[in-house]
Design a protein around this motif. Structure first.
Motif, short mmCIF file in Angstrom:
data_model
loop_
_atom_site.label_atom_id
_atom_site.label_comp_id
_atom_site.label_asym_id
_atom_site.label_seq_id
_atom_site.Cartn_x
_atom_site.Cartn_y
_atom_site.Cartn_z
N SER A 31 0.83 -1.21 0.00
CA SER A 31 0.00 0.00 0.00
C SER A 31 0.86 1.26 0.00
CB SER A 31 -0.96 0.01 1.20
OG SER A 31 -0.28 0.30 2.40
N VAL A 32 2.07 1.16 0.50
CA VAL A 32 2.98 2.31 0.54
C VAL A 32 3.75 2.44 -0.77
CG1 VAL A 32 5.02 3.28 1.69
CG2 VAL A 32 3.22 2.21 3.06
N PHE A 33 4.30 1.34 -1.27
CA PHE A 33 5.21 1.37 -2.42
C PHE A 33 4.62 0.84 -3.72
CE2 PHE A 33 7.92 0.64 1.38
CZ PHE A 33 8.59 1.85 1.37
N GLY A 34 3.43 0.24 -3.66
CA GLY A 34 2.92 -0.51 -4.80
C GLY A 34 3.56 -1.90 -4.77
N ASP A 35 3.02 -2.82 -5.53
CA ASP A 35 3.56 -4.18 -5.51
C ASP A 35 4.83 -4.22 -6.35
OD1 ASP A 35 4.13 -6.86 -5.42
OD2 ASP A 35 2.15 -7.52 -6.10
N MET A 36 5.96 -4.29 -5.65
CA MET A 36 7.27 -4.34 -6.30
C MET A 36 7.88 -5.74 -6.24
SD MET A 36 8.42 -0.94 -6.95
CE MET A 36 10.14 -1.22 -6.84
N THR A 37 7.09 -6.73 -5.85
CA THR A 37 7.59 -8.09 -5.76
C THR A 37 8.18 -8.51 -7.10
OG1 THR A 37 5.85 -8.58 -4.16
CG2 THR A 37 7.01 -10.46 -5.11
N GLY A 38 9.40 -9.05 -7.06
CA GLY A 38 10.09 -9.47 -8.27
C GLY A 38 10.94 -8.39 -8.91
N LYS A 39 10.80 -7.15 -8.43
CA LYS A 39 11.58 -6.04 -8.99
C LYS A 39 12.77 -5.74 -8.08
CE LYS A 39 7.55 -4.19 -11.25
NZ LYS A 39 6.54 -3.18 -11.28
N ASN A 40 13.74 -5.03 -8.61
CA ASN A 40 14.92 -4.68 -7.83
C ASN A 40 14.71 -3.34 -7.15
OD1 ASN A 40 17.76 -3.61 -7.32
ND2 ASN A 40 18.11 -5.74 -7.89
N MET A 41 14.96 -3.30 -5.84
CA MET A 41 14.72 -2.08 -5.06
C MET A 41 15.83 -1.04 -5.22
SD MET A 41 15.58 -3.13 -1.18
CE MET A 41 17.13 -3.88 -0.72
N LEU A 42 17.00 -1.44 -5.71
CA LEU A 42 18.12 -0.51 -5.77
C LEU A 42 17.82 0.69 -6.66
CD1 LEU A 42 21.08 -3.03 -5.81
CD2 LEU A 42 20.26 -1.64 -3.88
N GLY A 43 17.06 0.49 -7.73
CA GLY A 43 16.72 1.59 -8.62
C GLY A 43 15.81 2.63 -7.98
N CYS A 44 15.18 2.29 -6.87
CA CYS A 44 14.29 3.21 -6.16
C CYS A 44 15.03 4.04 -5.11
CB CYS A 44 13.17 2.43 -5.47
SG CYS A 44 12.18 1.45 -6.60
N HIS A 45 16.33 3.80 -4.98
CA HIS A 45 17.11 4.46 -3.93
C HIS A 45 18.23 5.31 -4.54
CE1 HIS A 45 15.24 1.18 -1.64
NE2 HIS A 45 15.36 1.98 -0.60
N LYS A 46 18.57 6.38 -3.83
CA LYS A 46 19.69 7.23 -4.22
C LYS A 46 21.00 6.47 -3.96
CE LYS A 46 17.23 11.49 -3.39
NZ LYS A 46 17.16 12.75 -2.68
N THR A 47 22.08 6.97 -4.53
CA THR A 47 23.39 6.31 -4.42
C THR A 47 23.79 6.08 -2.97
OG1 THR A 47 24.07 7.31 -6.51
CG2 THR A 47 25.82 6.44 -5.10
N ARG A 48 23.57 7.05 -2.11
CA ARG A 48 23.93 6.91 -0.69
C ARG A 48 23.19 5.72 -0.07
NH1 ARG A 48 21.88 8.27 4.18
NH2 ARG A 48 23.34 8.71 5.86
N SER A 49 21.90 5.61 -0.34
CA SER A 49 21.11 4.50 0.20
C SER A 49 21.55 3.17 -0.40
CB SER A 49 19.62 4.74 -0.06
OG SER A 49 19.18 5.90 0.60
#
Length: 106
Positions: A31-49
């Motif tokens: 409900s917060v991020f949408g269903d990202m199951t199976g996707k890579n989370m790194l693309g959703c984060h800045k370089t520092r994260s």
């Protein structure tokens, strides 16, 4: 059929593998991020994260901090998860905190 005990709690739970691929999200997380199951989370984060995520996996570390968006304060708890002693990735708990939290010393 196995029961998913985490789908109806008010805590966001997201689990990734060691490459950053999301392998599980409970309903609150979706409900917060949408269903990202199976996707890579790194693309959703800045370089520092991204660097922090890599460090947590490489060093098997835990990262805990709080954030605030508007009036909502959350605690973020990121920690490695294992299967039979083998590091499998990271699990993140995002917990909404009430304005006042009792603190007890026992």
């Amino acid at each position: 059929m196995e029961k998913d005990f985490f789908n109806e709690i008010n805590v966001s739970i997201t689990i990734s593998d060691t490459e950053g691929n999301i392998v599980y999200m409970n309903n609150k997380s979706k409900s917060v991020f949408g269903d990202m199951t199976g996707k890579n989370m790194l693309g959703c984060h800045k370089t520092r994260s991204q660097d922090i995520i890599h460090r947590l996996i490489e060093n098997k570390e835990t990262n805990v901090y709080t954030i605030q968006k508007g009036d909502v304060k959350k605690m973020i708890y990121q920690t490695p998860w294992y299967d039979n002693g083998e590091l499998k990735g990271l699990i993140e708990f995002s917990i909404i905190l009430p304005p006042e939290i009792p603190h007890y010393i026992r």
